[in-house]
Design a protein around this motif. Structure first.
Motif, PDB file in Angstrom:
ATOM      1  N   MET A  99       0.850  -1.205   0.000  1.00 54.07           N
ATOM      2  CA  MET A  99       0.000   0.000   0.000  1.00 54.07           C
ATOM      3  C   MET A  99       0.877   1.244   0.000  1.00 54.07           C
ATOM      4  SD  MET A  99      -2.891   1.072   2.758  1.00 54.07           S
ATOM      5  CE  MET A  99      -1.774   2.084   3.685  1.00 54.07           C
ATOM      6  N   LYS A 100       0.462   2.252  -0.771  1.00 59.71           N
ATOM      7  CA  LYS A 100       1.245   3.485  -0.819  1.00 59.71           C
ATOM      8  C   LYS A 100       0.977   4.307   0.450  1.00 59.71           C
ATOM      9  CE  LYS A 100       2.059   7.189  -4.115  1.00 59.71           C
ATOM     10  NZ  LYS A 100       1.754   7.720  -5.416  1.00 59.71           N
ATOM     11  N   PRO A 101       1.999   4.504   1.317  1.00 62.73           N
ATOM     12  CA  PRO A 101       1.726   5.258   2.549  1.00 62.73           C
ATOM     13  C   PRO A 101       1.509   6.728   2.246  1.00 62.73           C
ATOM     14  CG  PRO A 101       4.066   4.701   2.397  1.00 62.73           C
ATOM     15  CD  PRO A 101       3.410   4.103   1.197  1.00 62.73           C
ATOM     16  N   LYS A 102       0.691   7.389   3.056  1.00 67.35           N
ATOM     17  CA  LYS A 102       0.504   8.834   2.909  1.00 67.35           C
ATOM     18  C   LYS A 102       1.773   9.519   3.398  1.00 67.35           C
ATOM     19  CE  LYS A 102      -1.085  12.993   2.811  1.00 67.35           C
ATOM     20  NZ  LYS A 102      -0.366  13.623   1.726  1.00 67.35           N
ATOM     21  N   LEU A 103       2.425  10.231   2.518  1.00 61.97           N
ATOM     22  CA  LEU A 103       3.653  10.902   2.925  1.00 61.97           C
ATOM     23  C   LEU A 103       3.337  12.257   3.528  1.00 61.97           C
ATOM     24  CD1 LEU A 103       6.224  10.306   0.048  1.00 61.97           C
ATOM     25  CD2 LEU A 103       5.948   9.093   2.189  1.00 61.97           C
ATOM     26  N   ARG A 104       3.947  12.523   4.656  1.00 64.25           N
ATOM     27  CA  ARG A 104       3.850  13.874   5.239  1.00 64.25           C
ATOM     28  C   ARG A 104       5.255  14.301   5.643  1.00 64.25           C
ATOM     29  NH1 ARG A 104      -1.095  11.891   7.942  1.00 64.25           N
ATOM     30  NH2 ARG A 104      -2.872  12.731   6.802  1.00 64.25           N
ATOM     31  N   ARG A 105       6.110  14.385   4.600  1.00 68.18           N
ATOM     32  CA  ARG A 105       7.479  14.830   4.863  1.00 68.18           C
ATOM     33  C   ARG A 105       7.506  16.344   5.010  1.00 68.18           C
ATOM     34  NH1 ARG A 105       9.027  12.464  -0.810  1.00 68.18           N
ATOM     35  NH2 ARG A 105       7.069  13.582  -1.088  1.00 68.18           N
ATOM     36  N   SER A 106       6.794  17.008   4.110  1.00 65.88           N
ATOM     37  CA  SER A 106       6.877  18.476   4.046  1.00 65.88           C
ATOM     38  C   SER A 106       5.522  19.104   4.321  1.00 65.88           C
ATOM     39  CB  SER A 106       7.354  18.883   2.657  1.00 65.88           C
ATOM     40  OG  SER A 106       6.553  18.281   1.656  1.00 65.88           O
ATOM     41  N   MET A 107       5.469  20.013   5.307  1.00 66.18           N
ATOM     42  CA  MET A 107       4.259  20.798   5.567  1.00 66.18           C
ATOM     43  C   MET A 107       4.663  22.255   5.394  1.00 66.18           C
ATOM     44  SD  MET A 107       2.407  19.055   8.787  1.00 66.18           S
ATOM     45  CE  MET A 107       1.611  17.475   8.628  1.00 66.18           C
ATOM     46  N   LEU A 108       4.251  22.838   4.276  1.00 63.12           N
ATOM     47  CA  LEU A 108       4.700  24.212   3.957  1.00 63.12           C
ATOM     48  C   LEU A 108       3.781  25.249   4.581  1.00 63.12           C
ATOM     49  CD1 LEU A 108       6.626  26.098   2.313  1.00 63.12           C
ATOM     50  CD2 LEU A 108       4.943  25.970   0.445  1.00 63.12           C
ATOM     51  N   PHE A 109       4.342  26.038   5.502  1.00 63.13           N
ATOM     52  CA  PHE A 109       3.601  27.166   6.072  1.00 63.13           C
ATOM     53  C   PHE A 109       3.411  28.235   5.000  1.00 63.13           C
ATOM     54  CE2 PHE A 109       4.836  26.229  10.615  1.00 63.13           C
ATOM     55  CZ  PHE A 109       3.556  26.357  11.148  1.00 63.13           C
ATOM     56  N   VAL A 110       2.200  28.748   4.888  1.00 66.88           N
ATOM     57  CA  VAL A 110       1.902  29.804   3.923  1.00 66.88           C
ATOM     58  C   VAL A 110       1.160  30.914   4.677  1.00 66.88           C
ATOM     59  CG1 VAL A 110       0.755  30.342   1.745  1.00 66.88           C
ATOM     60  CG2 VAL A 110       1.592  28.011   2.169  1.00 66.88           C
ATOM     61  N   PRO A 111       1.768  32.104   4.811  1.00 65.07           N
ATOM     62  CA  PRO A 111       1.084  33.168   5.551  1.00 65.07           C
ATOM     63  C   PRO A 111      -0.269  33.470   4.914  1.00 65.07           C
ATOM     64  CG  PRO A 111       3.374  33.784   5.066  1.00 65.07           C
ATOM     65  CD  PRO A 111       3.078  32.526   4.294  1.00 65.07           C
ATOM     66  N   GLY A 112      -1.342  33.358   5.709  1.00 66.65           N
ATOM     67  CA  GLY A 112      -2.700  33.501   5.168  1.00 66.65           C
ATOM     68  C   GLY A 112      -3.000  34.888   4.634  1.00 66.65           C
ATOM     69  N   SER A 113      -2.154  35.846   4.956  1.00 63.86           N
ATOM     70  CA  SER A 113      -2.397  37.224   4.518  1.00 63.86           C
ATOM     71  C   SER A 113      -1.653  37.562   3.229  1.00 63.86           C
ATOM     72  CB  SER A 113      -1.936  38.180   5.620  1.00 63.86           C
ATOM     73  OG  SER A 113      -0.618  37.844   6.001  1.00 63.86           O
TER      74      SER A 113
END
Ligand SMILES: CC(=O)SCCNC(=O)CCNC(=O)[C@H](O)C(C)(C)COP(=O)(O)OP(=O)(O)OC[C@H]1O[C@@H](n2cnc3c(N)ncnc32)[C@H](O)[C@@H]1OP(=O)(O)O
Ligand SMILES: O=C([O-])CC(=O)C(=O)O
Ligand SMILES: [Mg+2]
Length: 295
Positions: A1-15
């Motif tokens: 099964m292909k695991p869900k990768l969560r290597r990168s979580m990119l913060f993006v300023p909401g403003s």
């Protein structure tokens, strides 16, 4: 099964309109819009509206989304939560999580909002631990909700709380990283490291990535798109790892056919945990695009 990768979580300023519109282009595993510390007080309402619209845009349909909302004890927290759940966000990142109560308060509000709007999907929670109190309570926080998909270190606030500062070696974060990792693994949820703030320092970034990968973290929060390919290449299994995994799986198949439990490969023992590790490397290689689906 292909695991869900969560290597990168990119913060993006909401403003930041440009960044909110374009963040998906860089293909992080998770786009993490921020309504908390990167957004000025005067822009809290407009940022919330922008993120509300972005989440519903088709460009964000095929990528996992998270939003770091403001804490519930601020005038913005509940408004943020209402907006992002209505817009169908995948994960709510709870900042500055100090206690189980912080999680339960958030969970209660999420449940209330989901029931009110008749939501079909269950929003996940990601607790950011950013204080000594949060680290001390990490085990309970990690286990506090069925919605909890992971816990993350918030190192900038954490070192402020410890009365110290971040160094390249990262000794000041060692206890927190170990505690967060152990708590996450005990609760069988994800463990995510903090941001690295010098976006030009590739060497320093890679040093930190090797450290947290070695400890067992699933990935890291990022602040700049340049950091995504650096991180993904460091997390992809090497050809040497893949060759080893293939050999182990072939040897295991052969052993099974011959009815053997433990076997030896090049003088090293191969048993169940080693086989599981080899399978995990192959899954990771496929999910990282290093190997084709059929391999
Ligand atoms: C402690 C904390 O709470 S950290 C979490 C909150 N902080 C944040 O979210 C900060 C996010 N990052 C940023 O704002 C920026 O990357 C900065 C300020 C650190 C550096 O900004 P810059 O020097 O302009 O970055 P850089 O020159 O590398 O940008 C290149 C391109 O990437 C885009 N970009 C940079 N960072 C991001 C981001 N986080 N998300 C999406 N796009 C981004 C820029 O808009 C620019 O696009 P363009 O070429 O179309 O103009
Ligand atoms: O969670 C993060 O990595 C960013 C953050 O807020 C912190 O370090 O205080
Ligand atoms: Mg913080």
């Amino acid at each position: 099964m292909k695991p869900k990768l969560r290597r990168s979580m990119l913060f993006v300023p909401g403003s930041n309109t440009g960044m909110v519109c374009n963040a998906f282009i860089y293909k992080p595993d998770t786009v993490m819009f921020d309504l908390e510390d990167s957004v000025a007080l005067s822009e809290k309402d407009s940022a919330r509206m922008m993120v509300f619209h972005a989440l519903q845009h088709f460009t964000y349909k095929d990528i996992e989304t998270a939003v770091r909302v403001n804490p519930l004890d601020t005038p913005f927290g509940l408004l943020d939560l209402e907006a992002v759940i209505r817009a169908g966000v995948d994960i709510v990142r709870l900042p500055k999580t100090d206690t189980v109560e912080d999680v339960l308060d958030m969970e209660r509000e999420i449940e209330r909002i989901e029931t009110k709007i008749g939501a079909t999907k269950k929003t996940m929670l990601l607790a950011a631990i950013e204080s000594a109190l949060g680290v001390v309570n990490a085990v309970d926080i990690a286990r506090s909700s069925k919605r909890m998909m992971g816990i993350a270190l918030g190192a900038e606030d954490f070192v402020r709380d410890l009365h110290t500062q971040r160094t390249k070696e990262g000794h000041e974060l060692m206890a927190a990283r170990n505690q967060i990792l152990l708590a996450a693994r005990a609760a069988k949820i994800g463990a995510f490291d903090s941001i690295f703030s010098d976006v030009k320092d590739k060497e320093g970034f890679m040093h930190e990535v090797e450290l947290i990968k070695g400890l067992g973290f699933d990935g890291k929060s990022l602040i700049n798109p340049n950091q995504i390919p650096w991180l993904h290449s460091a997390f992809a299994p090497s050809q040497k790892n893949i060759n080893w995994a293939i050999e182990v799986l072939e040897a295991a198949k052969d052993a099974k056919e011959r009815g053997l439990g433990v076997i030896s490969l090049d003088g090293k023992m191969v048993d169940a945990p080693v086989i599981l590790r080899a399978e995990w490397i192959m899954d990771l290689a496929r999910a990282s695009g290093v190997l084709g689906e059929e391999q």
